[in-house]
Scaffold this motif. Structure first.
Motif, mmCIF file in Angstrom:
data_model
loop_
_atom_site.group_PDB
_atom_site.id
_atom_site.type_symbol
_atom_site.label_atom_id
_atom_site.label_comp_id
_atom_site.label_asym_id
_atom_site.label_seq_id
_atom_site.Cartn_x
_atom_site.Cartn_y
_atom_site.Cartn_z
ATOM 1 N N ILE A 1 6.132 -8.429 -3.315
ATOM 2 C CA ILE A 1 5.728 -7.085 -2.908
ATOM 3 C C ILE A 1 5.822 -6.124 -4.091
ATOM 4 C CG2 ILE A 1 6.407 -5.089 -1.515
ATOM 5 C CD1 ILE A 1 7.087 -7.038 0.734
ATOM 6 N N ALA A 2 6.918 -6.213 -4.848
ATOM 7 C CA ALA A 2 7.089 -5.339 -6.020
ATOM 8 C C ALA A 2 5.988 -5.581 -7.049
ATOM 9 C CB ALA A 2 8.463 -5.567 -6.639
ATOM 10 N N ILE A 3 5.646 -6.844 -7.279
ATOM 11 C CA ILE A 3 4.572 -7.154 -8.224
ATOM 12 C C ILE A 3 3.238 -6.662 -7.682
ATOM 13 C CG2 ILE A 3 3.319 -9.045 -9.347
ATOM 14 C CD1 ILE A 3 5.960 -10.593 -9.381
ATOM 15 N N GLY A 4 3.032 -6.781 -6.368
ATOM 16 C CA GLY A 4 1.810 -6.255 -5.765
ATOM 17 C C GLY A 4 1.664 -4.760 -5.988
ATOM 18 N N ILE A 5 2.765 -4.026 -5.878
ATOM 19 C CA ILE A 5 2.733 -2.584 -6.146
ATOM 20 C C ILE A 5 2.402 -2.331 -7.614
ATOM 21 C CG2 ILE A 5 4.168 -0.504 -6.254
ATOM 22 C CD1 ILE A 5 5.692 -1.598 -3.817
ATOM 23 N N PHE A 6 3.006 -3.120 -8.490
ATOM 24 C CA PHE A 6 2.799 -2.948 -9.928
ATOM 25 C C PHE A 6 1.339 -3.140 -10.321
ATOM 26 C CE2 PHE A 6 2.542 -5.021 -14.129
ATOM 27 C CZ PHE A 6 3.045 -4.001 -14.927
ATOM 28 N N VAL A 7 0.696 -4.174 -9.792
ATOM 29 C CA VAL A 7 -0.692 -4.446 -10.184
ATOM 30 C C VAL A 7 -1.688 -3.550 -9.448
ATOM 31 C CG1 VAL A 7 -0.143 -6.837 -10.778
ATOM 32 C CG2 VAL A 7 -0.963 -6.300 -8.476
ATOM 33 N N ILE B 1 -5.740 -1.246 1.219
ATOM 34 C CA ILE B 1 -5.500 -2.099 2.387
ATOM 35 C C ILE B 1 -6.454 -3.291 2.379
ATOM 36 C CG2 ILE B 1 -5.799 -2.216 4.896
ATOM 37 C CD1 ILE B 1 -4.503 0.507 5.101
ATOM 38 N N ILE B 2 -7.724 -3.029 2.090
ATOM 39 C CA ILE B 2 -8.706 -4.118 2.066
ATOM 40 C C ILE B 2 -8.385 -5.109 0.959
ATOM 41 C CG2 ILE B 2 -11.139 -4.659 1.687
ATOM 42 C CD1 ILE B 2 -11.806 -1.971 2.992
ATOM 43 N N TYR B 3 -8.067 -4.604 -0.242
ATOM 44 C CA TYR B 3 -7.779 -5.482 -1.367
ATOM 45 C C TYR B 3 -6.488 -6.268 -1.150
ATOM 46 C CZ TYR B 3 -11.334 -2.753 -3.854
ATOM 47 O OH TYR B 3 -12.508 -2.144 -4.223
ATOM 48 N N VAL B 4 -5.433 -5.575 -0.713
ATOM 49 C CA VAL B 4 -4.118 -6.219 -0.576
ATOM 50 C C VAL B 4 -4.123 -7.215 0.571
ATOM 51 C CG1 VAL B 4 -1.691 -5.794 -0.043
ATOM 52 C CG2 VAL B 4 -2.899 -4.296 -1.645
ATOM 53 N N PHE B 5 -4.775 -6.871 1.672
ATOM 54 C CA PHE B 5 -4.836 -7.768 2.829
ATOM 55 C C PHE B 5 -5.427 -9.124 2.430
ATOM 56 C CE2 PHE B 5 -6.722 -9.522 6.674
ATOM 57 C CZ PHE B 5 -5.740 -9.309 7.621
ATOM 58 N N ASN B 6 -6.421 -9.099 1.545
ATOM 59 C CA ASN B 6 -7.090 -10.332 1.117
ATOM 60 C C ASN B 6 -6.575 -10.852 -0.229
ATOM 61 O OD1 ASN B 6 -9.065 -10.667 3.263
ATOM 62 N ND2 ASN B 6 -10.026 -8.822 2.474
ATOM 63 N N SER B 7 -5.477 -10.278 -0.720
ATOM 64 C CA SER B 7 -4.989 -10.657 -2.049
ATOM 65 C C SER B 7 -4.414 -12.064 -2.029
ATOM 66 C CB SER B 7 -3.938 -9.657 -2.527
ATOM 67 O OG SER B 7 -3.494 -9.982 -3.815
ATOM 68 N N PHE B 8 -4.943 -12.914 -2.877
ATOM 69 C CA PHE B 8 -4.544 -14.322 -2.926
ATOM 70 C C PHE B 8 -3.708 -14.702 -4.147
ATOM 71 C CE2 PHE B 8 -5.510 -18.672 -4.326
ATOM 72 C CZ PHE B 8 -5.105 -19.403 -3.223
ATOM 73 N N PRO B 9 -4.053 -14.245 -5.373
ATOM 74 C CA PRO B 9 -3.443 -14.827 -6.578
ATOM 75 C C PRO B 9 -1.941 -14.645 -6.692
ATOM 76 C CG PRO B 9 -5.439 -13.607 -7.130
ATOM 77 C CD PRO B 9 -5.109 -13.276 -5.714
ATOM 78 N N ILE B 10 -1.404 -13.468 -6.349
ATOM 79 C CA ILE B 10 0.003 -13.195 -6.617
ATOM 80 C C ILE B 10 0.909 -14.179 -5.884
ATOM 81 C CG2 ILE B 10 1.851 -11.503 -6.341
ATOM 82 C CD1 ILE B 10 -0.241 -9.326 -6.752
ATOM 83 N N VAL C 1 0.837 -1.208 0.000
ATOM 84 C CA VAL C 1 0.000 0.000 0.000
ATOM 85 C C VAL C 1 0.870 1.256 0.000
ATOM 86 C CG1 VAL C 1 -1.705 1.320 1.297
ATOM 87 C CG2 VAL C 1 -1.946 -1.152 1.082
ATOM 88 N N ALA C 2 1.878 1.290 0.865
ATOM 89 C CA ALA C 2 2.751 2.471 0.915
ATOM 90 C C ALA C 2 3.495 2.644 -0.410
ATOM 91 C CB ALA C 2 3.740 2.341 2.070
ATOM 92 N N GLY C 3 4.025 1.546 -0.938
ATOM 93 C CA GLY C 3 4.730 1.634 -2.207
ATOM 94 C C GLY C 3 3.821 2.057 -3.339
ATOM 95 N N THR C 4 2.584 1.575 -3.331
ATOM 96 C CA THR C 4 1.631 1.941 -4.378
ATOM 97 C C THR C 4 1.321 3.435 -4.349
ATOM 98 O OG1 THR C 4 0.622 -0.252 -4.313
ATOM 99 C CG2 THR C 4 -0.667 1.516 -5.289
ATOM 100 N N ILE C 5 1.098 3.991 -3.162
ATOM 101 C CA ILE C 5 0.806 5.422 -3.056
ATOM 102 C C ILE C 5 2.013 6.250 -3.493
ATOM 103 C CG2 ILE C 5 0.218 7.293 -1.474
ATOM 104 C CD1 ILE C 5 -2.094 5.417 -2.029
#
Length: 295
Positions: free
Chosen positions: A163-169, A224-233, A81-85
């Motif tokens: 984490i980097a891929i999570g920021i990217f998507v 936060i809600i989306y990333v906390f529950n993020s499963f696929p990556i 979340v921090a990296g995405t912002i």
């Protein structure tokens, strides 16, 4: 007049009542069912075998994999979340400017959003493959490595890559929210600031950031809600391995339920995750209301 208003309000309530009942059923029933399951013992066939109270929750707290996954989930959520912002804000500021090719740039930024998370993860797994991945081939051609590197075989680099891929998507969605906020800012105050001699940095600090704060807060909460529950990556890239060292709560929950057959523990973990997000939502709402009242 009051009677007419009351009748109209009653009719409006009657009209939306089916939607309310349907929502309570589709959302409330699964939550109640999982809550009941979490305080019972369940066999591998999904049959409830006996009431155990809070024993399932105690078993989770005594499980070192659960504890490690919990802390890893917090790190995963906060980092993504921090990296995405931090990445999305300057991109949104650039895309808000008028320049040649701005439309194409916006389309390129939004492309990851047009692909499902699972497909994104599959593409990245192929890129990072140690034997035939594009990343190894590129680095080998550049002379930076002299042999294949298994990027996802070790816990620390694998988790940092995820984490980097999570920021990217997550970036396209966040950029969209921030662009909407930037488009709503009044241009008159910027013109006045320019006339007064304010530099671009001063305008950003004194005008853009304060006015964009509600949109940044919205992006933080939703991410936060989306990333906390993020499963696929994480699941597609490593399935929480090696040795559960990249598991977060949602991937470990999946393992408990469908790999280990511990549906009771999985139900208890679901309740824990729900409570965490509920506490966060309530805390954020109270902070937001205090901030608004203070202003």
């Amino acid at each position: 007049m009051r009677r007419h208003t009351g009748v109209s309000g009653f009719l409006a309530f009657v009209m939306i009542l089916p939607s309310i009942v349907l929502t309570l059923w589709t959302v409330g029933y699964p939550v109640v069912d999982i809550a009941v399951t979490s305080i019972h013992s369940v066999n591998r066939f999904g049959r409830t075998t006996g009431f155990v109270g809070l024993a399932n929750f105690a078993a989770l707290l005594a499980d070192p994999i659960f504890v490690a996954s919990f802390w890893r989930t917090l790190i995963w959520t906060a980092s993504v979340v921090a990296g995405t912002i931090l990445v999305s804000l300057p991109i949104a500021l650039v895309l808000q400017e008028d320049f040649a090719g701005r439309g194409l740039a916006r389309v390129i930024i939004m492309l990851p959003w047009a692909i499902s998370l699972t497909m994104n993860a599959v593409v990245w797994r192929w890129i990072l493959n140690g034997q035939y991945g594009m990343l190894n081939a590129l680095l080998f051609d550049l002379g930076l490595i002299d042999g294949p590197v298994e990027w996802l075989a070790q816990a620390r680099p694998a988790f940092m890559i995820e984490i980097a891929i999570g920021i990217f998507v997550s970036m396209p969605f966040t950029v969209t929210i921030l662009l909407g906020g930037l488009a709503s800012l009044p241009s008159e105050i910027y013109e006045a600031a320019r006339v007064d001699g304010a530099s671009a940095i001063m305008r950003f600090r004194a005008l853009t950031l304060p006015l964009l704060k509600p949109f940044i807060n919205m992006a933080i909460v939703l991410n936060i809600i989306y990333v906390f529950n993020s499963f696929p990556i994480i699941w597609v890239l490593t399935q929480g391995d090696p040795a559960n060292s990249t598991d977060i709560l949602v991937t470990y929950l999946y393992k408990l339920a469908f790999r280990y057959g511990r549906l009771d523990l999985a139900a208890a973990m679901s309740i824990v995750m729900l409570l965490i997000l509920l506490v966060f939502s309530v805390a954020y709402a109270s902070m937001a209301m205090r901030s608004q009242s203070a202003e």
